[in-house]
Every structure is written in structure tokens, then in C-alpha cells.
Scaffold this motif. Sequence first.
Motif, PDB file in Angstrom:
ATOM      1  N   TYR B  74      82.796 -95.953 -69.353  1.00 48.61           N
ATOM      2  CA  TYR B  74      81.965 -95.995 -68.157  1.00 48.61           C
ATOM      3  C   TYR B  74      81.579 -94.775 -67.354  1.00 48.61           C
ATOM      4  CZ  TYR B  74      83.341-101.058 -67.295  1.00 48.61           C
ATOM      5  OH  TYR B  74      83.443-102.477 -67.574  1.00 48.61           O
ATOM      6  N   GLY B  75      82.282 -93.898 -67.329  1.00 41.42           N
ATOM      7  CA  GLY B  75      82.039 -92.835 -66.391  1.00 41.42           C
ATOM      8  C   GLY B  75      80.925 -91.949 -66.989  1.00 41.42           C
ATOM      9  N   GLY B  76      81.267 -91.722 -68.436  1.00 42.96           N
ATOM     10  CA  GLY B  76      80.200 -90.949 -69.155  1.00 42.96           C
ATOM     11  C   GLY B  76      78.541 -91.544 -68.840  1.00 42.96           C
ATOM     12  N   SER B  77      78.128 -92.669 -68.454  1.00 50.10           N
ATOM     13  CA  SER B  77      77.117 -92.898 -68.258  1.00 50.10           C
ATOM     14  C   SER B  77      76.281 -92.409 -66.923  1.00 50.10           C
ATOM     15  CB  SER B  77      76.855 -94.482 -68.236  1.00 50.10           C
ATOM     16  OG  SER B  77      77.678 -95.041 -67.356  1.00 50.10           O
ATOM     17  N   THR B  78      77.381 -92.353 -65.855  1.00 51.03           N
ATOM     18  CA  THR B  78      76.875 -92.090 -64.479  1.00 51.03           C
ATOM     19  C   THR B  78      76.218 -90.741 -64.987  1.00 51.03           C
ATOM     20  OG1 THR B  78      78.777 -93.241 -63.808  1.00 51.03           O
ATOM     21  CG2 THR B  78      77.405 -91.560 -62.436  1.00 51.03           C
ATOM     22  N   THR B  79      76.890 -89.640 -65.576  1.00 53.87           N
ATOM     23  CA  THR B  79      76.421 -88.205 -65.635  1.00 53.87           C
ATOM     24  C   THR B  79      74.880 -88.144 -66.265  1.00 53.87           C
ATOM     25  OG1 THR B  79      78.680 -87.527 -65.662  1.00 53.87           O
ATOM     26  CG2 THR B  79      77.305 -85.846 -65.933  1.00 53.87           C
ATOM     27  N   SER B  80      75.203 -89.101 -67.585  1.00 50.18           N
ATOM     28  CA  SER B  80      73.947 -89.124 -68.395  1.00 50.18           C
ATOM     29  C   SER B  80      72.610 -89.630 -67.485  1.00 50.18           C
ATOM     30  CB  SER B  80      74.107 -90.073 -69.457  1.00 50.18           C
ATOM     31  OG  SER B  80      75.074 -89.603 -70.285  1.00 50.18           O
ATOM     32  N   LEU B  82      72.459 -89.403 -64.118  1.00 53.23           N
ATOM     33  CA  LEU B  82      72.030 -88.604 -62.896  1.00 53.23           C
ATOM     34  C   LEU B  82      71.751 -87.413 -63.400  1.00 53.23           C
ATOM     35  CD1 LEU B  82      74.502 -90.292 -60.298  1.00 53.23           C
ATOM     36  CD2 LEU B  82      72.168 -90.723 -60.439  1.00 53.23           C
ATOM     37  N   VAL B  83      72.186 -86.666 -64.301  1.00 50.30           N
ATOM     38  CA  VAL B  83      72.191 -85.210 -64.425  1.00 50.30           C
ATOM     39  C   VAL B  83      71.623 -85.081 -65.979  1.00 50.30           C
ATOM     40  CG1 VAL B  83      73.385 -83.147 -64.139  1.00 50.30           C
ATOM     41  CG2 VAL B  83      74.357 -85.162 -63.493  1.00 50.30           C
ATOM     42  N   ASN B  84      71.338 -85.830 -66.738  1.00 42.07           N
ATOM     43  CA  ASN B  84      70.629 -85.880 -67.828  1.00 42.07           C
ATOM     44  C   ASN B  84      71.647 -84.964 -68.814  1.00 42.07           C
ATOM     45  OD1 ASN B  84      68.806 -86.016 -70.051  1.00 42.07           O
ATOM     46  ND2 ASN B  84      67.287 -84.393 -69.146  1.00 42.07           N
ATOM     47  N   VAL B  93      73.015 -90.648 -75.776  1.00 46.90           N
ATOM     48  CA  VAL B  93      71.686 -91.336 -75.995  1.00 46.90           C
ATOM     49  C   VAL B  93      71.263 -91.948 -74.661  1.00 46.90           C
ATOM     50  CG1 VAL B  93      71.058 -92.084 -78.103  1.00 46.90           C
ATOM     51  CG2 VAL B  93      73.334 -93.276 -77.193  1.00 46.90           C
ATOM     52  N   THR B  94      72.305 -92.432 -73.900  1.00 50.26           N
ATOM     53  CA  THR B  94      71.944 -92.778 -72.419  1.00 50.26           C
ATOM     54  C   THR B  94      70.939 -91.819 -71.669  1.00 50.26           C
ATOM     55  OG1 THR B  94      74.053 -93.866 -72.662  1.00 50.26           O
ATOM     56  CG2 THR B  94      73.125 -93.991 -70.526  1.00 50.26           C
ATOM     57  N   CYS B  95      70.997 -90.622 -71.957  1.00 49.01           N
ATOM     58  CA  CYS B  95      70.173 -89.621 -71.288  1.00 49.01           C
ATOM     59  C   CYS B  95      68.880 -89.965 -71.702  1.00 49.01           C
ATOM     60  CB  CYS B  95      70.453 -88.103 -71.714  1.00 49.01           C
ATOM     61  SG  CYS B  95      72.247 -87.476 -71.226  1.00 49.01           S
ATOM     62  N   LEU B  96      68.460 -90.439 -72.794  1.00 54.48           N
ATOM     63  CA  LEU B  96      67.153 -90.436 -73.120  1.00 54.48           C
ATOM     64  C   LEU B  96      66.122 -91.269 -72.279  1.00 54.48           C
ATOM     65  CD1 LEU B  96      67.567 -90.826 -77.084  1.00 54.48           C
ATOM     66  CD2 LEU B  96      66.849 -88.898 -75.442  1.00 54.48           C
ATOM     67  N   ILE B 228      76.580 -73.092 -66.766  1.00 55.20           N
ATOM     68  CA  ILE B 228      76.254 -74.514 -66.588  1.00 55.20           C
ATOM     69  C   ILE B 228      75.508 -74.571 -65.417  1.00 55.20           C
ATOM     70  CG2 ILE B 228      78.048 -75.599 -65.529  1.00 55.20           C
ATOM     71  CD1 ILE B 228      78.000 -77.588 -67.778  1.00 55.20           C
ATOM     72  N   LYS B 229      74.339 -75.254 -65.375  1.00 57.27           N
ATOM     73  CA  LYS B 229      73.445 -75.669 -64.243  1.00 57.27           C
ATOM     74  C   LYS B 229      73.663 -76.996 -63.973  1.00 57.27           C
ATOM     75  CE  LYS B 229      69.573 -73.517 -65.056  1.00 57.27           C
ATOM     76  NZ  LYS B 229      69.020 -72.841 -65.818  1.00 57.27           N
ATOM     77  N   GLN B 230      73.795 -77.225 -62.615  1.00 61.57           N
ATOM     78  CA  GLN B 230      74.035 -78.738 -62.155  1.00 61.57           C
ATOM     79  C   GLN B 230      72.797 -79.190 -61.417  1.00 61.57           C
ATOM     80  OE1 GLN B 230      77.699 -77.043 -60.838  1.00 61.57           O
ATOM     81  NE2 GLN B 230      78.848 -78.859 -61.782  1.00 61.57           N
ATOM     82  N   ASP B 231      71.930 -79.656 -61.840  1.00 59.64           N
ATOM     83  CA  ASP B 231      70.777 -80.235 -60.967  1.00 59.64           C
ATOM     84  C   ASP B 231      71.201 -81.971 -60.835  1.00 59.64           C
ATOM     85  OD1 ASP B 231      69.562 -77.962 -61.005  1.00 59.64           O
ATOM     86  OD2 ASP B 231      68.676 -78.348 -63.161  1.00 59.64           O
ATOM     87  N   VAL B 232      71.979 -81.881 -59.880  1.00 61.37           N
ATOM     88  CA  VAL B 232      72.422 -83.408 -59.621  1.00 61.37           C
ATOM     89  C   VAL B 232      71.051 -84.071 -58.887  1.00 61.37           C
ATOM     90  CG1 VAL B 232      73.895 -84.945 -58.243  1.00 61.37           C
ATOM     91  CG2 VAL B 232      74.853 -82.987 -59.223  1.00 61.37           C
ATOM     92  N   PHE B 233      70.838 -85.534 -59.332  1.00 65.08           N
ATOM     93  CA  PHE B 233      69.696 -85.906 -58.833  1.00 65.08           C
ATOM     94  C   PHE B 233      70.113 -86.251 -57.313  1.00 65.08           C
ATOM     95  CE2 PHE B 233      65.953 -87.668 -60.356  1.00 65.08           C
ATOM     96  CZ  PHE B 233      65.450 -88.853 -59.821  1.00 65.08           C
ATOM     97  N   ILE B 234      69.111 -85.715 -56.561  1.00 66.92           N
ATOM     98  CA  ILE B 234      69.626 -85.825 -55.137  1.00 66.92           C
ATOM     99  C   ILE B 234      69.110 -87.199 -54.480  1.00 66.92           C
ATOM    100  CG2 ILE B 234      69.467 -84.702 -52.892  1.00 66.92           C
ATOM    101  CD1 ILE B 234      70.475 -83.000 -54.955  1.00 66.92           C
ATOM    102  N   THR B 235      68.190 -87.839 -54.817  1.00 64.47           N
ATOM    103  CA  THR B 235      67.835 -89.041 -54.330  1.00 64.47           C
ATOM    104  C   THR B 235      68.939 -90.071 -53.999  1.00 64.47           C
ATOM    105  OG1 THR B 235      67.002 -89.945 -56.442  1.00 64.47           O
ATOM    106  CG2 THR B 235      65.141 -89.020 -54.655  1.00 64.47           C
TER     107      THR B 235
END
Lengths: 101, 504
Positions: B74-80, B82-84, B93-96, B228-235
Motif C-alpha cells: 500500500y505504502g509504496g504507491s504513495t511515494t510513486s 507523489l514523488v515519482n 510501474v505505478t510511477c509511470l 537523493i533529492k526529494q521533490d515532494v509534490f507540494i500541491t
Amino acid sequence: MLVAALRAPADAASAESGGAGDGGIRWKVLATLGVMLAYAFVLEPLGFVVATCGLLYFFFRALEGMRWTVAVAASALTSVVTYVIFKVWLYVRLPPGPWGL
Amino acid sequence: MTDIAGSLLYGLGVALAPGNLLACFVGVFVGTLIGVLPGIGPVATMSLLLPVTYAMSPTASVIMLAGIYYGAMYGGSTTSILVNLPGEAASVVTCLDGYQMALQGRAGPALGIAAFGSFIAGTASVLGIMLLAPPLTKVALSFGPPEIFGLLLLGFTMVTYLTAGSKLRAVAMALAGMLLGTIGLDPITATPRFTYGSLTLADGVGLVPLIMGLFGISEVLLNIEKGIKQDVFITQVRGLWPTRQDWRRSAWPIARGSVLGFLLGILPGIGSIIPTFISYALERRLSRHPEKFGTGMIEGVAGPESANNAATGGAMIPLLTLGIAPNAVMAVLLGAFLIHGVQPGPLMIRERPDMFWGVVASMYVGNVILLVLNLPLIGLWVQLLRVPYGILFPLILLFCVIGVYSEAGNVWDIVVMLVFAVLGYLMKKFGYEAAPLVLAFVLGRMAEESIRQSLLMSRGSFEILLTRPLATAFIGVALAVMVLPAVLPSARAAVRMVGRETAE
């Protein structure tokens, strides 16, 4: 041998990414490994809390560049907190040092 | 049918006992947490928490550790989304399409459909376990060492032939894993092998130091190097509930992903990553707009996210009915069973029904907790992604050390872990996968034991593998997996398609 092996792939990787990687960053990887190896050997003589404090101090100060006062406070706090969580609360076996910590 | 309903009620009774319910909650919570955090996955976390379970009941321990596994999915998809960045390997694959949806301001529905899809698939796969496991146990009772050996051989070929990258490299890694597995005492005669007089090695290379080094520490080392760079999706993430149109588009992908993930998960050597790639490829093939995949198609999130959760259920089947670990995560779970003195296998359902049905029912409970927990807590996970890596990585390293040391109280295990950390770091750099090594390490020991027991049974004649129909069938399928792609063009194309999709 190991150093040569570590150096080669890093060079290959940095060549691929257009020379982005530099010696300073690879130094961090080697230093992390070296300090953890040293940690394994002082863990039992010094005890968990003292040894961990040293380990974290190194990470926070040398790798993260925190000010030394902040690094000391952070590493002391973290090692005591993990000790309490794992040893006192979860009954995980951790080495006691000469001071019982 | 009433039988199964009765057993389920009995299992729910076990799973809802306060201690077990708490274990389930802690498991899925920790699982989601480490699923969200990149750089630490379920295998390393379960190994880390293995010593913590010593003080718990066997049922509660397994419930908690299993919860970490499906919680991480479950948790893995959140990062994929929001953060790619895949929070965990099965969410690559969820990142795509997930991240593309987030860029279009549809992060909410993407997260929502991932959670609902996971819930539906997770629940469906538990149903599958309940329907399939009892009859399979009866078949499994007729399994002797030759049949087990045949099945393990099939596992070896699967893990090497269905890999993402180069098959040659996967074979090399599997062989290295088998060799590592021979270190220690000979399983039949107890003669020390490759121990060089070391007491640490006499017990064999420990699974926990091996996994922590290859998966945990090496990952951190790479991240230190990369910076590592963290660009969290801010919206603002709002409106998690997918629209009616989203549901219509996702219904079939979720259904297909569930069935696909579950069936593939049962097979030894597949794990939860390959089903996500196959599900994505399948959805793209069936879609009327294949060209739009990769631009934020909700089908591309719904299918794979369902598939990886269903695969966790499928993977429980060989463990519970045969006592065989089909992937690295199940190897840790198998270790947990054994530490608590329970041998998973065909006899468990009869000897420890409380444990069997309790664990299965806890997966229902866990899926409900995850759904209820995750929708409101997504804000918290987003905050978690903002913790600087410089604070996170010393903690991950420290936890790995504690986990490895506390298992046996031996500092040399830390050294073993560091050796494998270096190996894992080099393997990742040169594009070698760690999963075939770990699985072959675990299966290799079991395969050696089963083949030698078979040969003891037959007084040294290999004919025993050919005179028992089930054993012969498994070996035949294993050979087919190896040979068919070379002979039949269509099979070759299928393998290549899987390989290509997986490599992308």
C-alpha cells in the motif's frame, strides 16, 4: 583490492552520468563502511549506548555537516531513545557496556 | 463451503483477539511507513523486527510480519505517485502513470484508486487462499522429498528465466546464492563445509545479515553516493474518492490485476514485482488508447497496484501448504515460523488450525485497517517524505545493525552484513539483481536436503525422480521453461515481452 573495486564502478557510473560523481561522494561511502566496521568491534567493549553515540556523531557531523553541539545532542538523544525502545520496551538483546548501558 | 465459513469465523476469532489485533495493526502501520520511505523495503524490515517477535506468541508474530509485507505494498504507491520515486520495488510501474496523474492535479484519485484497488485485490487473494489452500494441503500431503525437489527446481528456473534484466546474470546470481547456501554444516552428516574453523560460519551465512546487507545497507550506500533529492509534490492532495468515470475505467484492470497477481504469486520465484509489469503490459495491450499510457491513465495505476497486493496473498499458499518460500519475503516469514517452533506445511492446517486460520483471517482484518488508516493518513505520509535523508539514513543503518546483532548476539554477524553490503552495492552498480541470489540461497539449502533425502530413499538411484509422476511433471515443466523459448518463436516472443516490459 576492495578500494580498487569500489573505485572502478563509481568511475563507470560517473562516466555514464557525464562525470557527475566526484571523489568526495565516494569517500562518504567508504567512510560509512569503515566506521560501521569499527563499530562492530567496539560495540561489545563499550556497550550499545556509547558506541552508537559515536557512530551517529560521525554520521551527523562528518557526513551531514551539522554543528558539533547539535550533532552531540542529536546522537546522544537518538542512542538513548533507541536503547529504551529496543532493550527496555521490546526486550531486544543489546550489548551492555562496562557502565551497564 | 460451510466448512470454509466456519473456519473463517474461527480464524476471525483468533485474529480479533486483542494481542493479535494489535500485532496486525502495528504490522500494517509499520509496513505502510517503510513502504512510503524509499530505501527500506519489507524484506529488510521484517528481518529487523524478527528478534522483536521473540517475546510474542507465534500467531501474533506471523500476523505482524505478514502485515508488514502487504502494508508495504500500500505504502509504496504513495511515494510513486507523489514523488515519482518507487517507495518500494513493486511500485515502480505505478510511477509511470501515477506521477503523471499527480502532475495533472489528480493525485487524489490516483492515491484513492491505488488504495481501493489494493484493498479489493488483497481481500480477493485472501478468499483465494481460503478456497485453494485446504485442497492443496491434501495434495501436499502426498509430497515426498522427490516432489519437493522437482518443485524447487521449477522455482530456480522461474527466478532466473523471468527476471527483469540479463538472464545470464540472473543465473550467475542464483548459482552464487546456491554456493553461499552450502556454507555451514552438511544437512545430512553435519560435517562443516567452507567454514575455515569459524564458529559464525558453522551455522551457515545467516539469512538476516545477508538480506540486510544486500537490500538494506547497500541501498543506503547508493543513496548516500547519489545524494537523493526529494521533490515532494507540494500541491494539496484532496478528493481521494475517484469519480464514477475513474471507477468504470478501473474496474476491469483491478479485477484482472487481482487474478493475475494471485496466480503468478503462487508460482515460486515470481515475487510481487513481475506481476505489476505484466499487469501494466496487459492493460496497455487491451486498452483502446495504448498510446496514452504513461500520460496519466488511471488503468496504469489500478491494474499494477492490485496485482502486487494480490501477489502477496498468492505467495502465502506455497508457504502455508508446502513450507516452501516462493520469494525472499516469504523466506523471512518461514524463518519466523521456525523460530517459534512451528513447521509450516501440509500438517499445519490440522496441527495448528488457530495459527493457519488466524493468520489468513488477519489478512482480511489488515486490509480493512489499511483502507481505513490510509485514506485519512495520507497527509502524514506526505510529511514523512519531507524528512531529510541525512537524518533518515543513519537511523536505517542503526536499525539494520540492531536487527542483525540481536538475532544471535554475535558481532561477527555485523561484519558478515557489511561484506554483503559491499557485494550488494557493487551488484547494483553493475546491474546484477539481488533477488535471485537470496531466493537461490534459501531454496538451495532446501533443494540439497530434498535431493539427498530422495537419494537415500532410492539408495542412490536418480530414477526416483522419474518414477514418481508429480516429481517428473515438475521437472518437465522446469525443463520446458528453460527450453521452449529457444525452440518456439511464440514462446520466445512472450518471454521477450515480459523481459522488455520488466526492463523498462
